[in-house]
Design a protein around this motif. Structure first.
Motif, PDB file in Angstrom:
ATOM      1  N   LEU A 169      -8.189 104.283  -8.230  1.00  0.00           N
ATOM      2  CA  LEU A 169      -9.513 104.803  -7.886  1.00  0.00           C
ATOM      3  C   LEU A 169      -9.645 104.995  -6.382  1.00  0.00           C
ATOM      4  O   LEU A 169     -10.172 106.011  -5.909  1.00  0.00           O
ATOM      5  N   LYS A 170      -9.149 104.052  -5.623  1.00  0.00           N
ATOM      6  CA  LYS A 170      -9.239 104.140  -4.164  1.00  0.00           C
ATOM      7  C   LYS A 170      -8.361 105.273  -3.625  1.00  0.00           C
ATOM      8  O   LYS A 170      -8.742 105.988  -2.695  1.00  0.00           O
ATOM      9  N   LEU A 171      -7.181 105.433  -4.209  1.00  0.00           N
ATOM     10  CA  LEU A 171      -6.312 106.531  -3.783  1.00  0.00           C
ATOM     11  C   LEU A 171      -6.942 107.886  -4.127  1.00  0.00           C
ATOM     12  O   LEU A 171      -6.847 108.838  -3.337  1.00  0.00           O
ATOM     13  N   TYR A 172      -7.587 107.952  -5.281  1.00  0.00           N
ATOM     14  CA  TYR A 172      -8.237 109.202  -5.661  1.00  0.00           C
ATOM     15  C   TYR A 172      -9.422 109.509  -4.733  1.00  0.00           C
ATOM     16  O   TYR A 172      -9.642 110.675  -4.377  1.00  0.00           O
ATOM     17  N   SER A 173     -10.172 108.473  -4.349  1.00  0.00           N
ATOM     18  CA  SER A 173     -11.287 108.695  -3.424  1.00  0.00           C
ATOM     19  C   SER A 173     -10.792 109.230  -2.083  1.00  0.00           C
ATOM     20  O   SER A 173     -11.444 110.081  -1.460  1.00  0.00           O
ATOM     21  N   TYR A 174      -9.616 108.773  -1.657  1.00  0.00           N
ATOM     22  CA  TYR A 174      -9.011 109.282  -0.413  1.00  0.00           C
ATOM     23  C   TYR A 174      -8.645 110.756  -0.568  1.00  0.00           C
ATOM     24  O   TYR A 174      -8.935 111.588   0.309  1.00  0.00           O
ATOM     25  N   ARG A 175      -8.033 111.082  -1.710  1.00  0.00           N
ATOM     26  CA  ARG A 175      -7.634 112.472  -1.957  1.00  0.00           C
ATOM     27  C   ARG A 175      -8.858 113.382  -2.063  1.00  0.00           C
ATOM     28  O   ARG A 175      -8.855 114.510  -1.538  1.00  0.00           O
ATOM     29  N   LEU A 176      -9.900 112.898  -2.719  1.00  0.00           N
ATOM     30  CA  LEU A 176     -11.103 113.700  -2.899  1.00  0.00           C
ATOM     31  C   LEU A 176     -11.738 114.037  -1.551  1.00  0.00           C
ATOM     32  O   LEU A 176     -12.226 115.159  -1.337  1.00  0.00           O
ATOM     33  N   LYS A 177     -11.696 113.088  -0.640  1.00  0.00           N
ATOM     34  CA  LYS A 177     -12.282 113.316   0.682  1.00  0.00           C
ATOM     35  C   LYS A 177     -11.431 114.271   1.506  1.00  0.00           C
ATOM     36  O   LYS A 177     -11.955 115.150   2.206  1.00  0.00           O
ATOM     37  N   THR A 207     -15.784 103.847  -2.240  1.00  0.00           N
ATOM     38  CA  THR A 207     -15.642 102.768  -3.219  1.00  0.00           C
ATOM     39  C   THR A 207     -16.078 101.431  -2.651  1.00  0.00           C
ATOM     40  O   THR A 207     -16.568 100.569  -3.386  1.00  0.00           O
ATOM     41  N   PHE A 208     -15.909 101.234  -1.337  1.00  0.00           N
ATOM     42  CA  PHE A 208     -16.359  99.979  -0.731  1.00  0.00           C
ATOM     43  C   PHE A 208     -17.878  99.852  -0.818  1.00  0.00           C
ATOM     44  O   PHE A 208     -18.419  98.762  -1.027  1.00  0.00           O
ATOM     45  N   LYS A 209     -18.571 100.954  -0.687  1.00  0.00           N
ATOM     46  CA  LYS A 209     -20.022 100.946  -0.835  1.00  0.00           C
ATOM     47  C   LYS A 209     -20.409 100.615  -2.269  1.00  0.00           C
ATOM     48  O   LYS A 209     -21.382  99.886  -2.512  1.00  0.00           O
ATOM     49  N   MET A 210     -19.639 101.130  -3.235  1.00  0.00           N
ATOM     50  CA  MET A 210     -19.914 100.836  -4.638  1.00  0.00           C
ATOM     51  C   MET A 210     -19.661  99.363  -4.952  1.00  0.00           C
ATOM     52  O   MET A 210     -20.392  98.745  -5.727  1.00  0.00           O
ATOM     53  N   ILE A 211     -18.625  98.792  -4.329  1.00  0.00           N
ATOM     54  CA  ILE A 211     -18.340  97.370  -4.525  1.00  0.00           C
ATOM     55  C   ILE A 211     -19.516  96.525  -4.046  1.00  0.00           C
ATOM     56  O   ILE A 211     -19.856  95.497  -4.633  1.00  0.00           O
ATOM     57  N   GLY A 212     -20.167  96.971  -2.976  1.00  0.00           N
ATOM     58  CA  GLY A 212     -21.322  96.243  -2.461  1.00  0.00           C
ATOM     59  C   GLY A 212     -22.499  96.243  -3.407  1.00  0.00           C
ATOM     60  O   GLY A 212     -23.406  95.414  -3.275  1.00  0.00           O
ATOM     61  N   LYS A 213     -22.518  97.166  -4.375  1.00  0.00           N
ATOM     62  CA  LYS A 213     -23.636  97.267  -5.303  1.00  0.00           C
ATOM     63  C   LYS A 213     -23.441  96.475  -6.591  1.00  0.00           C
ATOM     64  O   LYS A 213     -24.377  96.359  -7.383  1.00  0.00           O
ATOM     65  N   ILE A 214     -22.246  95.956  -6.826  1.00  0.00           N
ATOM     66  CA  ILE A 214     -22.006  95.253  -8.084  1.00  0.00           C
ATOM     67  C   ILE A 214     -22.782  93.941  -8.124  1.00  0.00           C
ATOM     68  O   ILE A 214     -23.220  93.424  -7.100  1.00  0.00           O
ATOM     69  N   GLU A 215     -22.935  93.411  -9.337  1.00  0.00           N
ATOM     70  CA  GLU A 215     -23.713  92.187  -9.531  1.00  0.00           C
ATOM     71  C   GLU A 215     -22.871  90.969  -9.140  1.00  0.00           C
ATOM     72  O   GLU A 215     -22.240  90.329  -9.981  1.00  0.00           O
ATOM     73  N   HIS A 216     -22.888  90.638  -7.846  1.00  0.00           N
ATOM     74  CA  HIS A 216     -22.117  89.484  -7.387  1.00  0.00           C
ATOM     75  C   HIS A 216     -22.659  88.180  -7.963  1.00  0.00           C
ATOM     76  O   HIS A 216     -21.912  87.212  -8.148  1.00  0.00           O
ATOM     77  N   ASP A 217     -23.958  88.145  -8.251  1.00  0.00           N
ATOM     78  CA  ASP A 217     -24.533  86.946  -8.862  1.00  0.00           C
ATOM     79  C   ASP A 217     -23.897  86.676 -10.218  1.00  0.00           C
ATOM     80  O   ASP A 217     -23.693  85.515 -10.598  1.00  0.00           O
ATOM     81  N   THR A 218     -23.593  87.735 -10.966  1.00  0.00           N
ATOM     82  CA  THR A 218     -22.950  87.565 -12.262  1.00  0.00           C
ATOM     83  C   THR A 218     -21.557  86.967 -12.099  1.00  0.00           C
ATOM     84  O   THR A 218     -21.149  86.083 -12.860  1.00  0.00           O
ATOM     85  N   LEU A 219     -20.826  87.437 -11.101  1.00  0.00           N
ATOM     86  CA  LEU A 219     -19.489  86.895 -10.841  1.00  0.00           C
ATOM     87  C   LEU A 219     -19.563  85.420 -10.465  1.00  0.00           C
ATOM     88  O   LEU A 219     -18.762  84.598 -10.935  1.00  0.00           O
TER      89      LEU A 219
END
Length: 449
Positions: free
Chosen positions: A289-297, A306-318
């Motif tokens: 996914l990260k390699l594809y995001s690089y290619r897409l850009k 993807t780093f911004k998306m990681i910041g949105k995940i439910e860390h409380d659940t983890l």
């Protein structure tokens, strides 16, 4: 009543673990008190307005610190404790990183408007709440055997909250339906649920043997879903074609869906063919996914952070998963879980295996199934499939009794809670008991397995 008495005996009787009994010591009693108080705080989070991750993380870490203090004061060799924690960290890491990747993919799919498109397609066709309820449930039941119950529950709960954000009369029964369907669907597939996977990898049944649980899993879910559907409103979600803009998947969204499928396949292949943890394949998928995001850009000039998306995940659940698994691991080290497997000789496998389902809802099915497999009682295939079934679907009895339930609680925060689940828990219990009846008729009377 017999099962209830067995569970009460489990909670009150002392039994040694790892060759040493710590349950009679001050540390054993204090840790049990910490667990009960923490569990109460988790169960009543909506009353005290405390996020469930806070008490779970506290009790999970504090229990092992108390054990460490006890060893230090008494001059006990800490090797056993260290070994237990090392093994526990490995088990938690598998679930933690699996969740981490699954949640990241879901956040990317949300950002690419994949779920908005799915919502548009469903709602624009004029489906009622009841039809949407059944559609999400059916999808959960038949996707979870392939994609595992946790990932399935996360995806479909996201679809649910995308369709409707306020109507609790639809959202709560819909969330319970997804959890029950995902757990039931995962119970009859060797890699649909971690407990089923554990039983299969331990050689308790061949790959196709677990498919014999399909009738019990399906009919049990179907009855629960029918009972829940009685509480779902018959009207339709608000939709006005003239005011609602048509939604399209953003560039790269379809490729992310394909990469998500590849990620799930790699997780399965890592486990089945290469004997690597499933989370290894998930992290490989994250790298894609990260390699594809690089290619897409670089090629299309499209930003897919993807780093911004990681910041949105439910860390409380983890963190909740970490805390609750650590706490249960601590109780197992002290000796409080081993009584469940000792009961096989005195109470018989059927009664105990049914009780395992109720116990799994309280203290998580993974350590309970692990304890049963470690004790390795002498049982036939029918009984091993029964304990696989009960451990898999028993977690649905309580909102956070399974990974799927915890994942949905994170997605529908403030809506799908312990209290809202318990309001309809009787419907899950009816389905659970019916699954047991189906199993008994199929396995013990007809011998069809």
């Amino acid at each position: 009543m017999r099962i209830v008495l067995l569970l009460l005996a489990f909670m009150n009787t002392i039994w040694a673990s790892s060759g040493e009994d710590l349950t009679t010591t001050w540390v054993g009693i204090l840790c049990l008190i910490v667990f009960i108080v923490g569990y109460y705080a988790v169960a009543t989070e909506e009353n005290y307005h405390i996020n469930k991750a806070k008490p779970a993380l506290f009790m999970g870490t504090f229990i092992f610190i108390l054990i460490g203090i006890y060893n230090f004061i008494n001059g006990i060799d800490p090797t056993a404790l260290t070994h237990s924690v090392d093994h526990l960290i490995f088990e938690i890491a598998e679930i933690f990183f699996f969740l981490f990747v699954a949640m990241t993919y879901i956040e990317v799919l949300i950002e690419r408007q994949v779920f908005d498109k799915l919502k548009y397609n469903l709602v624009s066709k004029g489906y009622s709440y009841k039809k949407l309820f059944w559609l999400t449930g059916i999808l959960a039941f038949f996707i979870s055997p392939v994609a595992d119950n946790l990932t399935t529950a996360l995806i479909l709960s996201t679809v649910l909250i995308t369709i409707e954000k306020e109507n609790k009369n639809f959202l709560v029964p819909g969330a319970i339906n997804i959890v029950v369907a995902a757990n039931a669907g995962g119970a009859w597939s060797p890699f649909g649920d971690i407990t089923t996977l554990m039983a299969w990898m331990s050689g308790k049944g061949h790959f196709l043997d677990f498919f014999a649980l399909f009738p019990a899993s399906f009919i049990g879910w179907l009855v629960t879903a029918w009972l829940l559907s009685l509480f779902v409103p018959s009207d339709k979600p608000h939709f006005n074609a003239s005011t609602e803009p048509k939604v399209s998947i953003l560039m790269g969204g379809k490729m992310v869906i394909a990469l998500g499928i590849v990620t799930i396949m790699s997780a399965v292949l890592c486990q089945q063919l290469f004997k690597l943890p499933p989370m290894w394949g998930m992290l490989f998928g994250l790298s894609l996914l990260k390699l594809y995001s690089y290619r897409l850009k670089r090629k299309r000039g499209q930003e897919l952070n993807t780093f911004k998306m990681i910041g949105k995940i439910e860390h409380d659940t983890l963190l909740f998963f970490f805390g609750i698994l650590a706490a249960v691991g601590g109780l197992h080290f002290l000796g409080y879980l081993d009584l469940a497997v000792k009961l096989y000789d005195s109470a018989g496998p059927i009664a105990v295996n049914i009780g395992v389902g109720f116990l799994s809802a309280i203290v998580d099915n993974v350590p309970v199934m692990s304890a049963v497999l470690k004790a390795n009682p002498t049982m036939g295939l029918d009984q091993w499939l029964l304990v696989t079934l009960t451990a898999g679907i028993g977690g649905s009895l309580i909102s956070f009794g399974s990974a799927a339930g915890v994942g949905v609680m994170g997605k529908l925060r403030g809506i799908y809670t312990f209290g809202s689940h318990m309001k309809y828990a009787w419907t899950v219990l009816v389905g659970y008991m019916l699954s047991l009846v189906i199993w008994y008729v199929q396995f013990e009377i007809l011998g069809l397995y």
